[in-house]
Design a protein around this motif. Structure first.
Motif, short mmCIF file in Angstrom:
data_model
loop_
_atom_site.label_atom_id
_atom_site.label_comp_id
_atom_site.label_asym_id
_atom_site.label_seq_id
_atom_site.Cartn_x
_atom_site.Cartn_y
_atom_site.Cartn_z
N THR A 139 44.65 33.76 42.75
CA THR A 139 43.71 33.90 41.66
C THR A 139 43.01 35.12 41.76
O THR A 139 42.79 36.17 40.73
CB THR A 139 42.95 32.61 41.17
OG1 THR A 139 43.93 31.55 41.06
CG2 THR A 139 42.31 32.78 40.03
N ASN A 140 42.22 35.25 42.77
CA ASN A 140 41.05 36.23 42.96
C ASN A 140 41.71 37.48 43.27
O ASN A 140 41.51 38.53 42.52
CB ASN A 140 40.33 35.66 44.12
CG ASN A 140 39.30 34.83 43.50
OD1 ASN A 140 38.37 35.07 42.90
ND2 ASN A 140 39.55 33.61 44.19
N VAL A 141 42.95 37.83 43.94
CA VAL A 141 43.55 38.94 44.04
C VAL A 141 44.11 39.36 42.77
O VAL A 141 44.12 40.79 42.51
CB VAL A 141 44.64 38.89 45.30
CG1 VAL A 141 45.34 40.19 45.24
CG2 VAL A 141 43.96 38.52 46.60
N LEU A 142 44.72 38.45 42.18
CA LEU A 142 45.24 38.76 40.66
C LEU A 142 44.19 39.38 39.69
O LEU A 142 44.17 40.29 39.20
CB LEU A 142 45.97 37.56 40.01
CG LEU A 142 46.50 37.87 38.84
CD1 LEU A 142 47.33 39.12 38.55
CD2 LEU A 142 47.17 36.53 38.15
N LEU A 143 43.04 38.59 39.75
CA LEU A 143 41.85 39.12 39.06
C LEU A 143 41.39 40.23 39.52
O LEU A 143 41.15 41.39 38.51
CB LEU A 143 40.82 37.89 38.83
CG LEU A 143 41.04 36.87 37.97
CD1 LEU A 143 39.93 35.66 38.14
CD2 LEU A 143 41.26 37.35 36.65
N PHE A 144 41.22 40.61 40.68
CA PHE A 144 40.60 41.83 41.39
C PHE A 144 41.36 43.05 40.88
O PHE A 144 40.94 44.27 40.53
CB PHE A 144 40.86 41.81 42.69
CG PHE A 144 40.37 43.03 43.49
CD1 PHE A 144 39.17 43.30 43.44
CD2 PHE A 144 41.45 43.93 43.83
CE1 PHE A 144 38.64 44.57 44.06
CE2 PHE A 144 41.00 45.22 44.52
CZ PHE A 144 39.77 45.50 44.86
N ALA A 145 42.88 42.91 40.94
CA ALA A 145 43.83 43.92 40.57
C ALA A 145 43.87 43.97 38.97
O ALA A 145 43.95 45.35 38.50
CB ALA A 145 45.19 43.65 41.20
N PHE A 146 44.01 43.02 38.46
CA PHE A 146 44.12 43.09 36.80
C PHE A 146 43.00 43.67 36.31
O PHE A 146 42.88 44.70 35.48
CB PHE A 146 44.44 41.87 36.45
CG PHE A 146 44.21 41.60 34.69
CD1 PHE A 146 45.25 42.12 34.07
CD2 PHE A 146 43.35 41.33 34.07
CE1 PHE A 146 45.55 41.96 32.79
CE2 PHE A 146 43.29 41.14 32.57
CZ PHE A 146 44.40 41.59 31.95
#
Length: 219
Positions: A139-146
């Protein structure tokens, strides 16, 4: 239906932490650089209810997950109110305020990764907790990249606006009213994958390099 309930149970806490700290970080950075708008609105808070948008955070993701079997997922939190003109140096400090949210997600991904390592080292085989730790990382890696996609009003768009020369920045900022629809289109046609997926892989690699000493010690 059981799979949906199980998925929601695993992701609920990681997602709430991810969006709460992301938005609170924006509010804290804005106050630090001179704008108290978010602070006065009560958004510099770790209370998830202050950041959750019932429609964007709950209804849209759940409906999309059920309708597309998880193939197309999108959601958003309640935007933090920031008056960039109140910052001491608006153009330069806009980037730091925008970067605060993704930075919070990076730190949270690191913490969830450490939790995952500790669970494995402690021989805690409860699959629910292992899945929750993995969900926290994802979740956090996705939010970071997005959020680093360079299209306003996403954080990456604000950072790019801050870095551009003033005249170009003013022209680039004009796409902000259409940014939401541009991002939706890029998600739907899977064009955004060419940005998000490589950045996620790179971020995951950096995180694992950071925890390598701990991982080596625990093993």
């Amino acid at each position: 239906m059981n799979d949906i309930i199980q998925t929601i149970a695993v992701y609920a806490l990681p997602v709430l932490f991810a969006i709460t700290l992301h938005e609170a970080a924006h509010a804290y950075a804005a106050k630090y650089f001179g704008d108290s708008t978010a602070y006065l609105a009560g958004r510099m808070s770790l209370n998830p209810l202050r950041h959750v948008d019932p429609f964007g955070t709950i209804i849209i993701p759940v409906v999309l997950y059920m309708a597309t079997s998880g193939a197309f997922l999108f959601g958003y939190a309640k935007p933090v109110p920031i008056d960039f003109s109140r910052l001491r140096n608006p153009k330069r400090q806009m980037a730091w305020v925008a970067l605060a949210g993704p930075a919070a997600n990076f730190v949270m991904a690191l913490l969830w990764l450490i939790v995952s390592l500790l669970l494995s080292a402690g021989r805690i085989d409860e699959i629910f907790f292992q899945d929750m730790a993995k969900a926290g990382i994802l979740t956090n890696v996705l939010l970071f990249a997005f959020n680093l996609v360079p299209i306003p009003p996403l954080d990456g768009g604000r950072i790019l606006t801050s870095m551009l020369p003033l005249r170009l920045a003013e022209k680039f900022a004009r796409i902000e009213p259409y940014g939401f629809f541009i991002v939706l289109a890029l998600i739907y046609f899977k064009i955004l994958n060419f940005w998000v997926l490589p950045l996620m892989l790179m971020t995951d690699l950096v995180l694992r390099m950071i925890v390598f000493p701990l991982s080596y010690f625990l093993n």
